[in-house]
Design an enzyme around this catalytic site. Sequence first.
Site, PDB file in Angstrom:
ATOM      1  N   HIS A  18       9.137 -16.236  10.846  1.00  0.00           N
ATOM      2  CA  HIS A  18       7.917 -17.041  10.742  1.00  0.00           C
ATOM      3  C   HIS A  18       8.116 -18.194   9.760  1.00  0.00           C
ATOM      4  O   HIS A  18       7.676 -19.309  10.002  1.00  0.00           O
ATOM      5  CB  HIS A  18       6.736 -16.155  10.312  1.00  0.00           C
ATOM      6  N   ASP A 109       0.180 -19.944  10.553  1.00  0.00           N
ATOM      7  CA  ASP A 109       0.955 -19.022  11.373  1.00  0.00           C
ATOM      8  C   ASP A 109      -0.015 -18.139  12.156  1.00  0.00           C
ATOM      9  O   ASP A 109      -0.979 -17.612  11.582  1.00  0.00           O
ATOM     10  CB  ASP A 109       1.758 -18.183  10.360  1.00  0.00           C
ATOM     11  N   ASN A 352      13.059 -17.189  17.708  1.00  0.00           N
ATOM     12  CA  ASN A 352      13.824 -18.211  16.972  1.00  0.00           C
ATOM     13  C   ASN A 352      15.296 -18.163  17.354  1.00  0.00           C
ATOM     14  O   ASN A 352      15.921 -19.205  17.574  1.00  0.00           O
ATOM     15  CB  ASN A 352      13.679 -18.007  15.464  1.00  0.00           C
ATOM     16  N   SER A 353      15.858 -16.960  17.438  1.00  0.00           N
ATOM     17  CA  SER A 353      17.265 -16.838  17.810  1.00  0.00           C
ATOM     18  C   SER A 353      17.496 -17.407  19.205  1.00  0.00           C
ATOM     19  O   SER A 353      18.477 -18.110  19.458  1.00  0.00           O
ATOM     20  CB  SER A 353      17.707 -15.371  17.774  1.00  0.00           C
ATOM     21  N   GLU A 356      17.329 -21.155  19.032  1.00  0.00           N
ATOM     22  CA  GLU A 356      18.506 -21.693  18.330  1.00  0.00           C
ATOM     23  C   GLU A 356      19.704 -21.718  19.289  1.00  0.00           C
ATOM     24  O   GLU A 356      20.432 -22.714  19.367  1.00  0.00           O
ATOM     25  CB  GLU A 356      18.811 -20.850  17.091  1.00  0.00           C
ATOM     26  N   ASP A 372       8.009  -9.579  22.142  1.00  0.00           N
ATOM     27  CA  ASP A 372       8.218 -10.630  23.145  1.00  0.00           C
ATOM     28  C   ASP A 372       9.642 -10.647  23.700  1.00  0.00           C
ATOM     29  O   ASP A 372       9.934 -11.370  24.659  1.00  0.00           O
ATOM     30  CB  ASP A 372       7.912 -11.998  22.514  1.00  0.00           C
TER      31      ASP A 372
HETATM   32  C1  UDX Z   1      10.407 -12.046  14.866  1.00  0.00           C
HETATM   33  C2  UDX Z   1      10.407 -11.895  16.384  1.00  0.00           C
HETATM   34  O1  UDX Z   1      11.487 -11.190  16.902  1.00  0.00           O
HETATM   35  C3  UDX Z   1      10.215 -13.183  17.078  1.00  0.00           C
HETATM   36  O2  UDX Z   1      10.304 -13.058  18.471  1.00  0.00           O
HETATM   37  C4  UDX Z   1       8.905 -13.713  16.635  1.00  0.00           C
HETATM   38  O3  UDX Z   1       8.443 -14.698  17.462  1.00  0.00           O
HETATM   39  C5  UDX Z   1       9.068 -14.077  15.186  1.00  0.00           C
HETATM   40  O4  UDX Z   1       9.352 -12.911  14.444  1.00  0.00           O
HETATM   41  P1  UDX Z   1      12.981 -11.781  14.084  1.00  0.00           P
HETATM   42  O5  UDX Z   1      12.975 -10.466  14.772  1.00  0.00           O
HETATM   43  O6  UDX Z   1      13.439 -11.825  12.702  1.00  0.00           O
HETATM   44  O7  UDX Z   1      11.572 -12.509  14.207  1.00  0.00           O
HETATM   45  O8  UDX Z   1      13.946 -12.698  14.993  1.00  0.00           O
HETATM   46  P2  UDX Z   1      14.045 -14.247  15.222  1.00  0.00           P
HETATM   47  O9  UDX Z   1      12.794 -14.789  15.798  1.00  0.00           O
HETATM   48  O10 UDX Z   1      15.257 -14.450  16.005  1.00  0.00           O
HETATM   49  O11 UDX Z   1      14.198 -14.865  13.754  1.00  0.00           O
HETATM   50  C6  UDX Z   1      15.262 -14.571  12.903  1.00  0.00           C
HETATM   51  C7  UDX Z   1      15.613 -15.798  12.098  1.00  0.00           C
HETATM   52  O12 UDX Z   1      16.500 -15.379  11.051  1.00  0.00           O
HETATM   53  C8  UDX Z   1      16.328 -16.874  12.904  1.00  0.00           C
HETATM   54  O13 UDX Z   1      15.764 -18.135  12.646  1.00  0.00           O
HETATM   55  C9  UDX Z   1      17.767 -16.815  12.407  1.00  0.00           C
HETATM   56  O14 UDX Z   1      18.408 -18.071  12.324  1.00  0.00           O
HETATM   57  C10 UDX Z   1      17.627 -16.221  11.025  1.00  0.00           C
HETATM   58  N1  UDX Z   1      18.824 -15.452  10.645  1.00  0.00           N
HETATM   59  C11 UDX Z   1      19.085 -14.252  11.242  1.00  0.00           C
HETATM   60  C12 UDX Z   1      19.669 -15.955   9.684  1.00  0.00           C
HETATM   61  O15 UDX Z   1      19.470 -17.046   9.154  1.00  0.00           O
HETATM   62  N2  UDX Z   1      20.758 -15.231   9.324  1.00  0.00           N
HETATM   63  C13 UDX Z   1      21.066 -14.039   9.868  1.00  0.00           C
HETATM   64  O16 UDX Z   1      22.088 -13.465   9.468  1.00  0.00           O
HETATM   65  C14 UDX Z   1      20.197 -13.526  10.877  1.00  0.00           C
END
Ligand code: UDX
Length: 456
Positions: A18, A109, A352-353, A356, A372
């Site tokens: 977030h 958010d 976010n992944s 990216e 999701d």
């Molecule tokens: C969650 C949900 O999965 C996501 O779908 C929702 O919309 C937002 O919250 P998360 O599970 O942490 O987030 O996954 P993701 O959305 O992919 O976000 C992870 C973030 O951490 C990415 O921006 C990624 O770049 C970052 N990250 C992850 C790092 O910078 N380093 C790492 O080693 C792993």
Amino acid sequence: MENSRGHVVVLTYSAQGHINPLLQFAKCLASKGLKATFATTPYTAKFITAKGVQVMPISDGFDDGGFRDAPNVADYLESFKTVGSRTLTELILKLNQTSDSPVNCLVYDSLLLWAVDVAKKLDIFSVVLLTNSASVCSLYWQIHRGFLPFPVEKDKVPLTIPGLPPLGLDELPSFLAFPSHNSAYLESIMRIFARLDENDWVFANSFEDLENELAKVLTGLWPVQMVGPMVPSAYVEGPIAGDSDYGGSLWKPSDHYLKWLEEKAPKSVVFVSFGSMADVEIKQIEEIACGLKGSSHHFLWVIKDSEQEKFLAEFLQSNDEMGFGKIVKWCNQLEVLAHKSVGCFMTHCGWNSTLEAVSLGVPMVALPQWSDQPTNAKFIESVWRVGVRAKRDDKMIVTREEIERCVREVMVGEKSDEIRINASKMREQAKRAVCNDGSSDIAINNFVEVLIKGKG
Ligand code: UDX
């Protein structure tokens, strides 16, 4: 900055998935001439350094450790709502006294729905940023509007919904597929969609070319505009000078992984990361490790949990004489995804992944866990065709054979060329969305123009 006329406060929930999109949006607004203040908890504020954005703490009731100190998520969210409503209001009033640009907009958010009441009370613009894909949001919105029957009848799947691919039960957001297991989450999500129209703008971290069928079907019907991808400019040739990092990592990246990547051949490494929250069972970790070993590709794997790390370190010691794998506790994910040695991304498909990888043109092996993510995986495999989804067996495990099959498919298999070409095309589309006069850029400029003119 000091002479800017609009002043926006951007409020984030304190989780990495977030913080990143909200902070990126704040930087983008600052780069377009608005004064931008990033409001977050005292715990999170310590980790934020973003050019052009001032960071201000507001209390969630747990000032030392944030949600880590709360008894559970529900209590934490309740405390953030009660204490946060008060401290956010106080912050905005204080900013109005001390800044030469009074606050005229609150961007929040979607998890922090109470912020809309703060904006109303202070009579400033209210803007929600949705942190899931527009497609996933559209499902929740359609249920709220009664366009989509709910609960989903098991004999009616796959669901055929205009603008979306056919969705089987394991391709729906888990909160919709299994509502009784997730009722608290689902209720709070549905509250967001019930109040969407109370905002002056509703933005999603996505871009039109990525979800173009949906954009066509829902234009004029629902209030969402796509303003993403929220990825630092350096990776998408975006407009912010010197912007190569989100600026708010909650963990310090491990050492030496870039040097390790440097030593590998181009596109030879599988990068494995399940985001900041996913909790993958040890049995599944073992299957993934064996599958990666079987595929004979190098891998760089982010493991946050110390038990899992210990397990994997021991596994590597007894199975990895050739030095195929490297484990890190945390990394700069964008830097890794952009590295020439990375050939594919094994991901939990957090939004976010996913964005990216799409923005950097990296093919994916999708291992969705919950929320999701199953729907994002469906898009990765069947709509954008930039990766494959690993299937679970009848014990709900993705076996080592399946992991090996998917990695081979994406790295060297029959479909790999097509997947790479599609991934490159998506990358170009992401760049187009954020460049000058791209679809997201136009939406943001229109918004900024209104903020500069002011309310009323
Ligand atoms: C969650 C949900 O999965 C996501 O779908 C929702 O919309 C937002 O919250 P998360 O599970 O942490 O987030 O996954 P993701 O959305 O992919 O976000 C992870 C973030 O951490 C990415 O921006 C990624 O770049 C970052 N990250 C992850 C790092 O910078 N380093 C790492 O080693 C792993």
